[in-house]
Write a protein that holds these residues in place. Sequence first.
Motif, PDB file in Angstrom:
ATOM      1  N   ILE A   1       0.841  -1.206   0.000  1.00 30.45           N
ATOM      2  CA  ILE A   1       0.000   0.000   0.000  1.00 30.45           C
ATOM      3  C   ILE A   1       0.878   1.260   0.000  1.00 30.45           C
ATOM      4  N   PHE A   2       1.958   1.227   0.784  1.00 33.58           N
ATOM      5  CA  PHE A   2       2.855   2.385   0.843  1.00 33.58           C
ATOM      6  C   PHE A   2       3.521   2.613  -0.506  1.00 33.58           C
ATOM      7  N   MET A   3       3.939   1.527  -1.173  1.00 33.67           N
ATOM      8  CA  MET A   3       4.541   1.658  -2.503  1.00 33.67           C
ATOM      9  C   MET A   3       3.553   2.277  -3.485  1.00 33.67           C
ATOM     10  N   VAL A   4       2.306   1.843  -3.429  1.00 35.96           N
ATOM     11  CA  VAL A   4       1.277   2.385  -4.329  1.00 35.96           C
ATOM     12  C   VAL A   4       1.020   3.852  -4.007  1.00 35.96           C
TER      13      VAL A   4
ATOM     14  N   ILE B   1       5.607   0.570  11.069  1.00 32.34           N
ATOM     15  CA  ILE B   1       6.452   0.462  12.256  1.00 32.34           C
ATOM     16  C   ILE B   1       5.706  -0.276  13.366  1.00 32.34           C
ATOM     17  N   GLY B   2       4.439   0.099  13.582  1.00 37.39           N
ATOM     18  CA  GLY B   2       3.649  -0.529  14.641  1.00 37.39           C
ATOM     19  C   GLY B   2       3.409  -2.003  14.411  1.00 37.39           C
ATOM     20  N   THR B   3       3.064  -2.390  13.177  1.00 39.08           N
ATOM     21  CA  THR B   3       2.805  -3.796  12.900  1.00 39.08           C
ATOM     22  C   THR B   3       4.094  -4.621  12.932  1.00 39.08           C
ATOM     23  N   ALA B   4       5.220  -3.997  12.587  1.00 41.91           N
ATOM     24  CA  ALA B   4       6.511  -4.693  12.706  1.00 41.91           C
ATOM     25  C   ALA B   4       6.792  -4.991  14.179  1.00 41.91           C
TER      26      ALA B   4
ATOM     27  N   ILE C   1      -2.173  10.715   5.064  1.00 38.52           N
ATOM     28  CA  ILE C   1      -2.450   9.314   4.702  1.00 38.52           C
ATOM     29  C   ILE C   1      -1.142   8.538   4.632  1.00 38.52           C
ATOM     30  N   GLY C   2      -0.153   9.116   3.971  1.00 38.62           N
ATOM     31  CA  GLY C   2       1.152   8.462   3.891  1.00 38.62           C
ATOM     32  C   GLY C   2       1.774   8.276   5.262  1.00 38.62           C
ATOM     33  N   LEU C   3       1.620   9.282   6.134  1.00 42.10           N
ATOM     34  CA  LEU C   3       2.181   9.175   7.488  1.00 42.10           C
ATOM     35  C   LEU C   3       1.513   8.055   8.272  1.00 42.10           C
ATOM     36  N   VAL C   4       0.203   7.927   8.153  1.00 45.72           N
ATOM     37  CA  VAL C   4      -0.515   6.854   8.854  1.00 45.72           C
ATOM     38  C   VAL C   4      -0.034   5.492   8.374  1.00 45.72           C
TER      39      VAL C   4
END
Length: 441
Positions: A81-84, A341-344, A332-335
Amino acid sequence: MRDVVIFAIVFGLVPWMIKRPAIGALVFMWISLMNPHRLAYGPAYDFPFAMVVAVITIGAILFSREPRSYPATPVTVLLVIFMVWVTITTLFAISPPWVVNYEWSRVIKTLLMVAVTIMVVQTEADLKKMAWILVISLGIFGLKGGIFTLATGGSYRVLGPAGSYIAENNSLALAMVMAVPMIWYLRLQATQRWMRYGLTAMAGLTMIAAAGSYSRGALLAGAAMMGFLWLKSRNKVSTGLVLLMLIPLVWLAMPEQWHDRMSTINDYQTDGSAMGRINAWYFAMEVAKTHLMGGGFMVFNPAMFRIYAPNPTDFHAAHSIFFQVLGEHGYIGLVIFVSIIGTAWLTANKIIRTTRKHAELKWASDFAAMAQVSLIGYVVGGAFLSLAYYDYFWYVVAALVITQRIVARKLKPAVAFDMTGRELVREPALATDSGTVHARS
């Protein structure tokens, strides 16, 4: 001579890259993190090793018969999602296209190869090679920089390879802070005494080198990292002794100008550099407020500051991974970035919890714990540095995903059937090369 060695290593490994794409992914990772070609002085300096290795690796994946898959986990989904999203923000960027597209290309190559690494590195042996690459790539600079700092009394700043993410002293310092927990992980796994001593020395010298960068952000990150390293360490006594000896060594080794610079942390209102960073942070918030998708890559430039910054003449880089992403890709990108980071972090927690009763998987628990320490260093130091797209962070995240997959495969449940033929799931079992055995509780 350095050029010959680098060409020999990379092209000598080509047959193995073709045979096993995982080798290609690991070679790319080494080149990306260490930038060994930037340590040469001849034709290797500008040779596109990373591109060559990436093409060979992706080609090998297309023709390889090895099983491969991209796991669907919160981290991996968010990565895509971040790449997109950064691709979409690039299309609407407000800086000149030729500048924006160059940076997009660099970032997307990094993230793409991280995804490729997650796909092809599937065995414990390859994961441990990955851990060694994480250590050696930055540990070399830590050893060299630590010795240099002690030899010169800390009178000169430690710098990284030219043309890399870590060329600047502050960036190299944060990278070395992130590497220390990975060094400590290998120390925990070492069985030979000489190796434990060597890795302990490497960790200590790397911290001294980080201090020798004169980076105030790295000092804060190092303090947070060392505290968490002690909390997460298996043997708190020995770890505590090493850390306690390291603090006065760094403090006494550094000259007066280093102490003067570090003391400005408490007086940021009178520090022009600190106030410039705050100006850049307000700039990022104003851009994100005005543009839903942010300003796109490279929005932190003098022309944009004249439009959006509170002090239009005080131009600074973002100096924060969070404000960097906010200014370039909006809220949106920041979230998405913070969620990665949180899911890692939660992935590491799950690995530690899952492997708690399995002595055979203690290595995985140790790695997850040290990865969390590395993440702490990145978040604290990164709050003051523009390293949102730095490879090391993304590869630590990738390694956690790979570790989780290996642990899940090794702890696949044992299945039995009752008298009626209904399937029953027993306690987890430990998968081995020779079959499946019940795990000890």
